[in-house]
Every structure is written in C-alpha cells, then in structure tokens.
Scaffold this active site. Structure first.
Site, PDB file in Angstrom:
ATOM      1  N   ARG A  79      17.795  76.391   9.041  1.00 54.14           N
ATOM      2  CA  ARG A  79      18.902  75.637   9.496  1.00 54.14           C
ATOM      3  C   ARG A  79      18.903  74.523   8.992  1.00 54.14           C
ATOM      4  O   ARG A  79      17.846  73.969   8.747  1.00 54.14           O
ATOM      5  CB  ARG A  79      18.782  75.883  11.264  1.00 54.14           C
ATOM      6  CG  ARG A  79      19.790  74.948  12.051  1.00 54.14           C
ATOM      7  CD  ARG A  79      19.778  75.355  13.551  1.00 54.14           C
ATOM      8  NE  ARG A  79      18.702  75.044  14.203  1.00 54.14           N
ATOM      9  CZ  ARG A  79      17.708  75.739  14.610  1.00 54.14           C
ATOM     10  NH1 ARG A  79      17.740  77.205  14.421  1.00 54.14           N
ATOM     11  NH2 ARG A  79      16.416  75.378  15.204  1.00 54.14           N
TER      12      ARG A  79
ATOM     13  N   HIS B 148      22.467  68.398  24.311  1.00 55.23           N
ATOM     14  CA  HIS B 148      23.724  69.159  24.567  1.00 55.23           C
ATOM     15  C   HIS B 148      24.516  68.431  25.694  1.00 55.23           C
ATOM     16  O   HIS B 148      24.377  68.605  26.681  1.00 55.23           O
ATOM     17  CB  HIS B 148      23.482  70.586  25.407  1.00 55.23           C
ATOM     18  CG  HIS B 148      22.663  71.305  24.151  1.00 55.23           C
ATOM     19  ND1 HIS B 148      22.438  72.829  24.415  1.00 55.23           N
ATOM     20  CD2 HIS B 148      22.354  71.119  22.864  1.00 55.23           C
ATOM     21  CE1 HIS B 148      21.755  73.264  23.534  1.00 55.23           C
ATOM     22  NE2 HIS B 148      21.587  72.296  22.439  1.00 55.23           N
TER      23      HIS B 148
ATOM     24  N   HIS C  96      14.576  79.802  19.837  1.00 55.82           N
ATOM     25  CA  HIS C  96      14.186  78.629  20.722  1.00 55.82           C
ATOM     26  C   HIS C  96      12.530  78.670  20.742  1.00 55.82           C
ATOM     27  O   HIS C  96      11.694  78.449  21.725  1.00 55.82           O
ATOM     28  CB  HIS C  96      14.431  78.982  22.323  1.00 55.82           C
ATOM     29  CG  HIS C  96      15.896  78.746  22.454  1.00 55.82           C
ATOM     30  ND1 HIS C  96      16.625  79.198  23.620  1.00 55.82           N
ATOM     31  CD2 HIS C  96      16.814  77.875  21.725  1.00 55.82           C
ATOM     32  CE1 HIS C  96      17.893  78.753  23.549  1.00 55.82           C
ATOM     33  NE2 HIS C  96      17.847  78.009  22.324  1.00 55.82           N
TER      34      HIS C  96
ATOM     35  N   HIS D  30      24.478  81.901  16.326  1.00 58.33           N
ATOM     36  CA  HIS D  30      24.903  80.818  17.173  1.00 58.33           C
ATOM     37  C   HIS D  30      25.981  79.764  16.790  1.00 58.33           C
ATOM     38  O   HIS D  30      26.383  80.111  15.568  1.00 58.33           O
ATOM     39  CB  HIS D  30      23.736  79.965  17.590  1.00 58.33           C
ATOM     40  CG  HIS D  30      22.886  79.207  16.343  1.00 58.33           C
ATOM     41  ND1 HIS D  30      23.672  78.112  15.382  1.00 58.33           N
ATOM     42  CD2 HIS D  30      21.979  79.629  15.404  1.00 58.33           C
ATOM     43  CE1 HIS D  30      23.001  77.951  14.568  1.00 58.33           C
ATOM     44  NE2 HIS D  30      21.629  78.511  14.433  1.00 58.33           N
TER      45      HIS D  30
ATOM     46  N   GLU E  50      20.603  70.813  10.172  1.00 57.55           N
ATOM     47  CA  GLU E  50      21.385  70.230  11.255  1.00 57.55           C
ATOM     48  C   GLU E  50      21.505  68.595  11.419  1.00 57.55           C
ATOM     49  O   GLU E  50      20.520  68.048  11.123  1.00 57.55           O
ATOM     50  CB  GLU E  50      20.763  70.522  12.727  1.00 57.55           C
ATOM     51  CG  GLU E  50      21.318  69.703  13.933  1.00 57.55           C
ATOM     52  CD  GLU E  50      20.890  70.341  15.285  1.00 57.55           C
ATOM     53  OE1 GLU E  50      19.484  70.643  15.364  1.00 57.55           O
ATOM     54  OE2 GLU E  50      21.518  70.132  16.239  1.00 57.55           O
TER      55      GLU E  50
ATOM     56  N   TYR F 243      19.291  83.524   9.770  1.00 57.45           N
ATOM     57  CA  TYR F 243      17.924  84.225  10.059  1.00 57.45           C
ATOM     58  C   TYR F 243      17.631  85.507   9.781  1.00 57.45           C
ATOM     59  O   TYR F 243      18.419  86.321  10.292  1.00 57.45           O
ATOM     60  CB  TYR F 243      17.853  83.738  11.776  1.00 57.45           C
ATOM     61  CG  TYR F 243      18.308  82.591  12.163  1.00 57.45           C
ATOM     62  CD1 TYR F 243      17.585  81.322  12.052  1.00 57.45           C
ATOM     63  CD2 TYR F 243      19.648  81.995  12.336  1.00 57.45           C
ATOM     64  CE1 TYR F 243      17.852  80.139  12.378  1.00 57.45           C
ATOM     65  CE2 TYR F 243      20.157  80.661  12.562  1.00 57.45           C
ATOM     66  CZ  TYR F 243      19.284  79.847  12.672  1.00 57.45           C
ATOM     67  OH  TYR F 243      19.776  78.705  12.903  1.00 57.45           O
TER      68      TYR F 243
ATOM     69  N   GLU G  94      25.509  72.340  12.568  1.00 55.87           N
ATOM     70  CA  GLU G  94      24.183  73.052  12.322  1.00 55.87           C
ATOM     71  C   GLU G  94      24.094  74.384  12.035  1.00 55.87           C
ATOM     72  O   GLU G  94      23.722  75.411  12.824  1.00 55.87           O
ATOM     73  CB  GLU G  94      23.184  72.931  13.632  1.00 55.87           C
ATOM     74  CG  GLU G  94      23.750  73.099  14.814  1.00 55.87           C
ATOM     75  CD  GLU G  94      22.908  73.066  15.965  1.00 55.87           C
ATOM     76  OE1 GLU G  94      21.797  73.644  16.075  1.00 55.87           O
ATOM     77  OE2 GLU G  94      23.089  72.242  16.889  1.00 55.87           O
TER      78      GLU G  94
ATOM     79  N   ASP H  36      19.408  64.794  17.196  1.00 60.57           N
ATOM     80  CA  ASP H  36      19.231  66.361  17.004  1.00 60.57           C
ATOM     81  C   ASP H  36      19.142  66.467  15.811  1.00 60.57           C
ATOM     82  O   ASP H  36      20.291  66.610  14.860  1.00 60.57           O
ATOM     83  CB  ASP H  36      20.050  66.861  17.793  1.00 60.57           C
ATOM     84  CG  ASP H  36      20.003  68.370  18.119  1.00 60.57           C
ATOM     85  OD1 ASP H  36      18.858  68.937  17.455  1.00 60.57           O
ATOM     86  OD2 ASP H  36      20.934  69.382  18.481  1.00 60.57           O
TER      87      ASP H  36
ATOM     88  N   HIS I 299      27.584  71.231  18.773  1.00 57.15           N
ATOM     89  CA  HIS I 299      27.813  70.974  20.432  1.00 57.15           C
ATOM     90  C   HIS I 299      27.819  69.625  20.235  1.00 57.15           C
ATOM     91  O   HIS I 299      27.342  68.608  19.517  1.00 57.15           O
ATOM     92  CB  HIS I 299      26.549  71.621  20.883  1.00 57.15           C
ATOM     93  CG  HIS I 299      25.242  70.932  20.607  1.00 57.15           C
ATOM     94  ND1 HIS I 299      24.475  69.658  20.769  1.00 57.15           N
ATOM     95  CD2 HIS I 299      24.416  71.369  19.824  1.00 57.15           C
ATOM     96  CE1 HIS I 299      23.547  69.635  20.090  1.00 57.15           C
ATOM     97  NE2 HIS I 299      23.008  70.817  19.513  1.00 57.15           N
TER      98      HIS I 299
ATOM     99  N   ASP J  70      -0.761  66.019  42.108  1.00 59.79           N
ATOM    100  CA  ASP J  70      -0.692  64.412  42.292  1.00 59.79           C
ATOM    101  C   ASP J  70       0.111  64.000  41.097  1.00 59.79           C
ATOM    102  O   ASP J  70       0.575  62.612  40.867  1.00 59.79           O
ATOM    103  CB  ASP J  70      -1.816  63.778  42.446  1.00 59.79           C
ATOM    104  CG  ASP J  70      -2.334  63.771  43.945  1.00 59.79           C
ATOM    105  OD1 ASP J  70      -1.559  64.130  44.680  1.00 59.79           O
ATOM    106  OD2 ASP J  70      -3.358  63.247  44.157  1.00 59.79           O
TER     107      ASP J  70
ATOM    108  N   ASP K 238      13.032  71.493  14.127  1.00 62.38           N
ATOM    109  CA  ASP K 238      14.476  71.051  14.969  1.00 62.38           C
ATOM    110  C   ASP K 238      13.781  70.149  15.919  1.00 62.38           C
ATOM    111  O   ASP K 238      13.056  70.474  16.869  1.00 62.38           O
ATOM    112  CB  ASP K 238      15.102  72.328  15.567  1.00 62.38           C
ATOM    113  CG  ASP K 238      16.164  71.771  16.322  1.00 62.38           C
ATOM    114  OD1 ASP K 238      16.579  70.873  16.666  1.00 62.38           O
ATOM    115  OD2 ASP K 238      17.146  72.838  16.904  1.00 62.38           O
TER     116      ASP K 238
HETATM  117  N1  GLY Z   1      17.813  71.131  19.386  1.00 65.46           N
HETATM  118  C1  GLY Z   1      18.655  71.911  20.050  1.00 65.46           C
HETATM  119  C2  GLY Z   1      19.748  72.217  19.479  1.00 65.46           C
HETATM  120  O1  GLY Z   1      19.775  72.251  18.105  1.00 65.46           O
HETATM  121  O2  GLY Z   1      21.014  72.774  19.833  1.00 65.46           O
HETATM  122 MN    MN Z   2      21.575  70.955  18.015  1.00 61.86          MN
HETATM  123 MN    MN Z   3      18.556  70.866  17.253  1.00 61.17          MN
END
Ligand code: GLY
Ligand code: MN
Ligand code: MN
Length: 461
Positions: A429, A368, A246, A357, A431, A412, A408, A274, A361, A39, A263
């Site tokens: 990182r 995103h 992730h 990466h 960002e 690593y 960002e 973000d 974005h 439920d 993050d």
């Molecule tokens: N938090 C998702 C990214 O940095 O793309």
């Molecule tokens: Mn991001």
């Molecule tokens: Mn992020």
C-alpha cells in the site's frame, strides 16, 4: 499557546448557524477519561468537536453556545489537593481570558445551570449518539424544565444533531489547521525514513530485526518532534502480514528478501497524519515485488491526478481501480481468459480479490475524519449491485479547496489457486495525505519517497 481567535471564530459560526435555524442553544461535552485497569487510565484525549471550538484539553468540561453568541465554559474548579496529584487546572476564573469564552463556571454547577438555560430556548443542539449517557442526562434537565411549564416556562420544541453542523465545518480545513497538518505530515514522513533506514541497517549488520524495532523508531521520531500520540495504532507488517489490513506491529522477523509495510502517522496538536510506505526490508526490491509495487505507484499517481477541485470523492478511487485492474491482467494475477478485459474486471468486481478497500477517507483531527461523503442535496438513485441486492446510491462529494483526504491504493496477494507463486504473500500500500487546493492538491506527506529507486537509494544511505 491556545489561539483564542481561531476558536472564537468557529464558535461565532456555530451561533450564526443556530440563529439561521431559528435560535436555540448548543451543548457539547468533552471526552470522558477512560480507565485501562484499576488505577491506570488510557492517556487522555479530548473530544475532537470540543477541542475544535475551544482548544481546551482538560477533561470534565462542557461548552455552551447560545444563538445570541454568548459562550459559557464549564470546567474543573481549582483544587489544590487534586492539582498536586493530577496537574494544574485552568479553573473558571482564568478561563475567559485564556480561551476567549464569555463566562466560565465550575462543572459542579452543570445540573443546576442546565434546566435554567434550557428554559424558553426554542431548540437544543447536541452531539447525537457520541457520548454515552448524554441523552439520559439531557432528558433529566428537560424534565426539570417541563416541571415549570405551569409557571409559563417553555421547553425546547426540537433537538438537532450538533455533529452535522460541526462535521460540515470541520470538513474544510482553515489555514491554522492546514499548517498543523503540514507539520504533522512532515514529522510522520521523517519517522518513515528513519524506520526504513533502520530496517536496512539492522539487516546489513546481520541483526535480528523485528516489527517492534521499527515501531520503536516511529514512536521515537514522533515524540522527539513534539507529537503527543500516534494518530492510530501503527501497522508494521513484515512479509505476509501486510495482507492483513488491520495488522498491528508485533514481533515477526523482518527478512531481507521480503517487503515490510508500515502504516503509521503521528497526531500533532490534535491533528492526524496517515502515511503508508512499503519497502524491501533489506533495501532491494525483487523483480516480482517491484512489478507489483510499480502498479500500485501508478495507481496512486492516477488517483492523485484525480484529486482536484470539481472532481468527486470517488474519482481518485475509480482512477486507482482502473490502473490496478489493468495491472492485475498484465502480470497474470487475473487470467484474461477467465476475466476478460479491464472493463469486465471492474464490472464484475474481480479486482476485489487483490484490492478490497477504498482509496481514501477524509482526514483531519480524526484520522478517519468526519464529513459527508455524499454531495449534500443530491438525489439518491436506486441501483442493483453485482449480487442482485437493491442499493441506494448518492453521488459522492464534490472535492473543494480545504478538504483533506488520503490517497492509498494497494494490492494484497494471498496464496490462491491460479495466482502466480512469485506474487504470493506480497502486500503493498502507498498512502499520502492530500490537501485539495485551487489547482489540484498539495501532498502533505512527501518528505518520504514513494519511487522504488528513491526508496532503495534512501535505504543504502
Ligand atoms: N491508517 C488507517 C488508514 O489508513 O485508513
Ligand atoms: Mn488511511
Ligand atoms: Mn493509513
């Protein structure tokens, strides 16, 4: 309070685009409710496209825009019994005044209305491949229209992806959206400050500090400022966990001599933020941590300088990679004897061992966000990549005022042969969210520091 003029303006722009394409009708459902188990449901989140054009947050609703400019909303009917359990519904009677649509009907009328509305329309626009079952539903309505062709009714001759039209509109944030994004950025920045200070305070007091303690601080700060949700699942990564891109906040212990990468960003009134910050859990960077941190920060500075109108979407990434690759050679993450100079490291892609990466974005209602990453109308080029595979490349999007993107860069370092030990398991990182303006960009998330000395000062406080 829904600002009907903002959404009405956007609906009028859709109608204009339909007219320019030869007429037709646009059809847009909101998101379905999703069961979590038995439920219980996941917290309801409207569809971003639908919200963009209506500001309406109830489930079970559809928007129709005709090329003439007429807009119709189908929404849940008033129902006292259901409203006692689930909350007040706006209802079709109140919807035109509240939302500025021309007409509103009960969603129960959908199947009766659609074949009638689709008859004699030259084209149908709806979001492709985003709503499960929508195409089948539409085929059913079109079948009913086709059954009447002997009576002279015409069936739409073409179907178009409404997303493409809306993606282009959403890519450029209007003043109303910019104001919300700014506020979302401020709230998220204050949450990062709070998490950093909590980390240092708990470790100073000798307490058992875990990733989830910091996640709780983030959520507390988001919510106490009126944010409805986190914009995405928060990453709170202690030590080596930062090298898992992730990772989610779990229960790992924060150690004073390790870094912590957070993050996390809130969603406010349908808009995301973000932010990533990486800080020493105990409040002081070690020399090795600081060395890598300053490389990532320098990469971010270079990327931000390249985030300006007229440059391409990939310019910040290329600028960041240049600084990161140079840094990798300077500190010995990459051996010059094996990898050569910075140009060689970039050409061979050797830097991807530590930076795998993209540097950003689009960001907006979705973290995103939608929007074409290549310049519309640009010519594709056939190229061969480093592995010998043929690829098609299009020049990336030219940045223009009103676009919002993240910046960002990161590093690593997983343990590996030939990598200096003092850097093992460090993940960093940094960002921020950038709004492109006439001169360059405005950073929306800078109420939490990025400079290493400033972070240490903040964590002493
Ligand atoms: N938090 C998702 C990214 O940095 O793309
Ligand atoms: Mn991001
Ligand atoms: Mn992020």
């Amino acid at each position: 309070m829904i600002q009907t003029s903002v959404h009405a303006r956007r609906r009028a722009a859709v109608a204009r685009a339909l007219r320019a394409a030869g007429g037709g009708i646009a059809l847009l459902p909101t998101a379905p409710e999703v069961a979590r188990n038995r439920d219980s449901h996941f917290p309801y989140r409207h569809d971003s496209y639908f919200y963009y054009l209506t500001g309406f947050e109830e489930p079970n609703a559809w928007l129709l825009i005709e090329a003439s400019g007429k807009t119709t909303l189908l929404c849940q009917p008033k129902d006292l019994e259901r409203e006692i359990w689930d909350g007040i519904r706006l209802g079709p009677k109140a919807a035109p005044a509240a939302l500025g649509v021309d007409e509103a009907l009960s969603v129960d009328k959908l199947n009766e209305l659609m074949p009638r509305l689709l008859g004699n329309q030259p084209a149908l626009w709806f979001p492709f491949a985003t709503h499960k079952g929508l195409q089948v539903q539409i085929d059913g309505w079109l079948g009913a229209v086709r059954a009447k062709v002997r009576m002279g009714t015409e069936c739409p001759r073409s179907q178009h992806d409404l997303c493409l039209l809306l993606d282009e509109m959403r890519l450029f944030k209007d003043k109303h959206e910019q104001a919300i994004l700014r506020r979302a950025g401020q709230i998220s920045a204050s949450a990062h400050v709070r998490a950093m200070q909590t980390s240092a305070a708990m470790l100073r007091a000798g307490r058992d500090a875990r990733e989830y303690h910091l996640e709780a601080e983030l959520l507390h700060e988001f919510r106490r400022h009126g944010s409805q949700f986190p914009a995405y699942t928060s990453i709170v990564a202690a030590g080596a966990n930062a090298c898992v891109l992730h990772y989610r906040a779990a229960d790992a212990r924060l150690r004073a001599d390790e870094l912590c990468l957070i993050d996390a960003g809130c969603e406010l009134d349908g808009y995301a933020s973000d932010i990533t910050r990486t800080f020493p859990a105990g409040g002081r960077f070690s020399p090795a941590q600081r060395q890598l941190y300053d490389i990532v920060l320098a990469a971010q500075v270079a990327a931000i300088a390249a985030t300006r109108p007229g440059r391409r979407f990939m310019a910040p990434h290329d600028a960041a990679v240049q600084v990161l690759a140079q840094g990798m050679l300077d500190v010995g993450l990459l051996d010059r004897k094996k990898h050569g100079r910075v140009e060689d490291v970039i050409a061979s892609g050797a830097y991807r061992q530590f930076y795998m990466h993209r540097t950003g974005h689009w960001m907006g209602m979705d973290v995103h966000d939608c929007g074409d990453y290549t310049e519309p109308g640009s010519r594709p080029r056939e190229e061969t990549d480093a592995t010998g595979q043929k690829i098609t490349r299009r020049p990336s999007r030219i940045l223009r005022p009103g676009m919002v993107l993240t910046v960002e860069p990161g590093l690593y370092v997983r343990p590996a042969k030939g990598v200096p030990r003092e850097f093992w398991n460090i993940g960093i990182r940094i960002e921020d969210d950038a709004l492109v303006n006439a001169k360059g960009c405005e950073l929306l998330t800078r109420e939490v520091p990025v400079d290493a000395d400033e972070i240490e000062a903040l964590m002493r406080g």
